[in-house]
Design an enzyme around this catalytic site. Structure first.
Site, PDB file in Angstrom:
ATOM      1  N   ASP A   1      -2.703   8.258   3.729  1.00  0.00           N
ATOM      2  CA  ASP A   1      -1.102   8.350   2.100  1.00  0.00           C
ATOM      3  C   ASP A   1      -0.547   9.722   2.289  1.00  0.00           C
ATOM      4  O   ASP A   1       0.028   9.901   1.635  1.00  0.00           O
ATOM      5  CB  ASP A   1      -2.552   8.104   1.036  1.00  0.00           C
ATOM      6  CG  ASP A   1      -3.305   9.527   1.145  1.00  0.00           C
ATOM      7  OD1 ASP A   1      -3.557  10.615   1.976  1.00  0.00           O
ATOM      8  OD2 ASP A   1      -4.724   8.909   0.469  1.00  0.00           O
TER       9      ASP A   1
ATOM     10  N   HIS B   1      -5.707   8.861  11.362  1.00  0.00           N
ATOM     11  CA  HIS B   1      -4.994   7.539  11.572  1.00  0.00           C
ATOM     12  C   HIS B   1      -3.918   7.058  11.394  1.00  0.00           C
ATOM     13  O   HIS B   1      -3.839   5.903  10.284  1.00  0.00           O
ATOM     14  CB  HIS B   1      -5.642   6.660  10.266  1.00  0.00           C
ATOM     15  CG  HIS B   1      -8.128   6.321  11.125  1.00  0.00           C
ATOM     16  ND1 HIS B   1      -8.815   6.293   9.852  1.00  0.00           N
ATOM     17  CD2 HIS B   1      -8.479   6.470  11.876  1.00  0.00           C
ATOM     18  CE1 HIS B   1     -10.064   6.303  10.371  1.00  0.00           C
ATOM     19  NE2 HIS B   1      -9.845   7.077  11.977  1.00  0.00           N
TER      20      HIS B   1
ATOM     21  N   ASN C   1      -6.619   9.548   6.399  1.00  0.00           N
ATOM     22  CA  ASN C   1      -6.189   8.519   5.079  1.00  0.00           C
ATOM     23  C   ASN C   1      -4.917   9.048   5.717  1.00  0.00           C
ATOM     24  O   ASN C   1      -4.573   9.744   6.446  1.00  0.00           O
ATOM     25  CB  ASN C   1      -6.501   9.829   4.482  1.00  0.00           C
ATOM     26  CG  ASN C   1      -7.609  10.171   3.612  1.00  0.00           C
ATOM     27  OD1 ASN C   1      -8.511   9.368   3.948  1.00  0.00           O
ATOM     28  ND2 ASN C   1      -7.593  10.662   2.135  1.00  0.00           N
TER      29      ASN C   1
ATOM     30  N   ARG D   1       0.945  -1.391   0.501  1.00  0.00           N
ATOM     31  CA  ARG D   1       0.046   0.060  -0.175  1.00  0.00           C
ATOM     32  C   ARG D   1       0.892   1.295   0.081  1.00  0.00           C
ATOM     33  O   ARG D   1       1.044   2.950  -0.443  1.00  0.00           O
ATOM     34  CB  ARG D   1      -0.742   0.341   1.329  1.00  0.00           C
ATOM     35  CG  ARG D   1      -2.126  -0.512   1.501  1.00  0.00           C
ATOM     36  CD  ARG D   1      -2.780  -0.802   2.154  1.00  0.00           C
ATOM     37  NE  ARG D   1      -3.199   0.813   2.213  1.00  0.00           N
ATOM     38  CZ  ARG D   1      -4.091   1.017   3.596  1.00  0.00           C
ATOM     39  NH1 ARG D   1      -3.940   0.327   4.836  1.00  0.00           N
ATOM     40  NH2 ARG D   1      -4.576   1.993   3.994  1.00  0.00           N
TER      41      ARG D   1
HETATM   42  P1  OAD Z   1     -14.750   4.323   2.818  1.00  0.00           P
HETATM   43  O1  OAD Z   1     -14.264   3.219   2.143  1.00  0.00           O
HETATM   44  O2  OAD Z   1     -15.648   3.240   3.597  1.00  0.00           O
HETATM   45  O3  OAD Z   1     -15.961   5.115   2.311  1.00  0.00           O
HETATM   46  C1  OAD Z   1     -15.313   5.876   1.586  1.00  0.00           C
HETATM   47  C2  OAD Z   1     -16.481   6.946   0.864  1.00  0.00           C
HETATM   48  O4  OAD Z   1     -15.304   7.645  -0.972  1.00  0.00           O
HETATM   49  C3  OAD Z   1     -17.930   6.500   0.247  1.00  0.00           C
HETATM   50  O5  OAD Z   1     -18.420   7.187   0.828  1.00  0.00           O
HETATM   51  C4  OAD Z   1     -17.625   6.889  -1.769  1.00  0.00           C
HETATM   52  O6  OAD Z   1     -19.127   7.010  -1.819  1.00  0.00           O
HETATM   53  C5  OAD Z   1     -17.275   7.963  -1.765  1.00  0.00           C
HETATM   54  N1  OAD Z   1     -16.203   8.220  -2.427  1.00  0.00           N
HETATM   55  C6  OAD Z   1     -16.095   7.742  -3.853  1.00  0.00           C
HETATM   56  N2  OAD Z   1     -14.980   8.532  -4.718  1.00  0.00           N
HETATM   57  C7  OAD Z   1     -15.319   9.583  -4.069  1.00  0.00           C
HETATM   58  C8  OAD Z   1     -14.490  10.654  -4.978  1.00  0.00           C
HETATM   59  N3  OAD Z   1     -14.428  10.476  -5.926  1.00  0.00           N
HETATM   60  N4  OAD Z   1     -14.842  11.610  -4.737  1.00  0.00           N
HETATM   61  C9  OAD Z   1     -15.519  11.311  -3.007  1.00  0.00           C
HETATM   62  N5  OAD Z   1     -16.516  11.108  -2.572  1.00  0.00           N
HETATM   63  C10 OAD Z   1     -16.337   9.552  -3.360  1.00  0.00           C
HETATM   64  O7  OAD Z   1     -13.723   4.802   3.265  1.00  0.00           O
HETATM   65  P2  OAD Z   1     -13.513   5.422   4.549  1.00  0.00           P
HETATM   66  O8  OAD Z   1     -14.341   6.653   4.772  1.00  0.00           O
HETATM   67  O9  OAD Z   1     -12.638   6.856   4.287  1.00  0.00           O
HETATM   68  O10 OAD Z   1      -9.323   3.175   8.490  1.00  0.00           O
HETATM   69  O11 OAD Z   1     -13.477   4.454   5.413  1.00  0.00           O
HETATM   70  C11 OAD Z   1     -12.356   5.338   7.115  1.00  0.00           C
HETATM   71  C12 OAD Z   1     -11.840   4.884   7.912  1.00  0.00           C
HETATM   72  O12 OAD Z   1     -12.451   2.897   7.264  1.00  0.00           O
HETATM   73  C13 OAD Z   1     -10.579   4.088   7.099  1.00  0.00           C
HETATM   74  O13 OAD Z   1      -9.237   5.427   7.466  1.00  0.00           O
HETATM   75  C14 OAD Z   1      -9.552   3.126   7.603  1.00  0.00           C
HETATM   76  C15 OAD Z   1     -10.983   2.333   7.294  1.00  0.00           C
HETATM   77  O14 OAD Z   1     -11.249   1.703   7.982  1.00  0.00           O
HETATM   78  C16 OAD Z   1      -7.978   2.961   9.674  1.00  0.00           C
HETATM   79  O15 OAD Z   1      -8.138   2.263   8.293  1.00  0.00           O
HETATM   80  C17 OAD Z   1      -8.229   2.584  10.564  1.00  0.00           C
END
Ligand code: OAD
Length: 235
Positions: free
Chosen positions: A94, A109, A92, A60
């Site tokens: 990243d 995170h 994020n 990653r």
């Molecule tokens: P998710 O994968 O849960 O959600 C990603 C969101 O981004 C979804 O609601 C999509 O609809 C949206 N999305 C996709 N493409 C997009 C774009 N181009 N513009 C805007 N939105 C878009 O990811 P997170 O919410 O980041 O934690 O997940 C939260 C945490 O869960 C992460 O930080 C990670 C994971 O487990 C850890 O690793 C601790």
């Protein structure tokens, strides 16, 4: 936005999707659709198979190193330059917000490009030439691990306190590219909501926040954010 003096933004993996960094929960493409988090992103997984976990995070990390910040990251860096009090809270790992020029970044995170000692919990770089997988801590010899928050672990305390504070005390809160399913980050927009803050959500899909947000803008961060900035500030 034009009249805001204090803005807090919460971002999730969706903001990096247009930089070809995978999200987590999207069907087919999300990391958790292809890999089991219990085998890769928990302290227990690391104890069970440190090599597997380290190698998965190395893969990653390589993806992230090849990624380039997109117009959504850049628009948020630009917004920070226009707002007197600004906090960018990200889930994020990243580092793309900083690479796009954002300064006040709160990493809830952690950051995948850093390592820490699994025993002493201090950030360290692997020793040059260390061929162990995972590498060993230069001071105590314990295994190094990525400096990210795993399931079942607490968030960095200062970062979360700062994020909470920013959410409560801003006058505009943006939630961008997050499913809002992971606590405690998911509670931040609701903290803002309870404090009477205006909420804008940007996401192509429905989320639990959408019905509570003042504005739910359905679209990609890399498209919607630049349009929003142009509408507010011209150019
Ligand atoms: P998710 O994968 O849960 O959600 C990603 C969101 O981004 C979804 O609601 C999509 O609809 C949206 N999305 C996709 N493409 C997009 C774009 N181009 N513009 C805007 N939105 C878009 O990811 P997170 O919410 O980041 O934690 O997940 C939260 C945490 O869960 C992460 O930080 C990670 C994971 O487990 C850890 O690793 C601790």
């Amino acid at each position: 936005m034009q009249s805001s003096k204090s803005v807090a933004v919460l971002t999730g993996s969706g903001v990096s999707a247009e930089s070809v960094v995978p999200t987590f929960r999207e069907a087919q493409t999300g990391l958790w659709a292809r890999y089991n988090p219990e085998e890769l992103a928990t302290p227990e997984a690391f104890v069970r198979d440190p090599r597997l976990v380290w190698e998965w995070y190395s893969w990653r990390r390589e993806l992230v190193e090849q990624a380039i910040p997109n117009s959504g990251h850049e628009a948020l860096a630009e917004l920070e330059r226009r707002i007197p009090s600004f906090a960018l809270i990200t889930q994020n790992v990243d580092g793309l917000h900083r690479r796009a020029g954002s300064q006040s970044v709160i990493e809830l995170h952690g950051n995948i490009r850093r390592s820490k000692c699994s025993r002493e919990d201090v950030v360290v770089e692997p020793r040059e030439g260390d061929t162990d997988v995972p590498p060993s801590c230069p001071s105590c010899g314990a295994s190094l691990r990525p400096d990210v928050v795993w399931f079942g672990e607490a968030l960095p305390r200062d970062a979360f306190a700062e994020a909470f504070d920013a959410a409560r005390n801003c006058d505009l809160f943006l939630s961008v590219g997050t499913s809002g399913l992971v606590q405690p980050a998911a509670s931040l927009p609701f903290e803002a909501l309870h404090s009477g803050v205006t909420i804008i959500e940007i996401n192509p899909d429905e989320t639990p926040l959408a019905q509570h947000a003042d504005y739910a803008l359905r679209g990609r961060a890399g498209e919607v954010l630049p349009v929003l900035l142009r509408a507010a500030y011209g150019g």
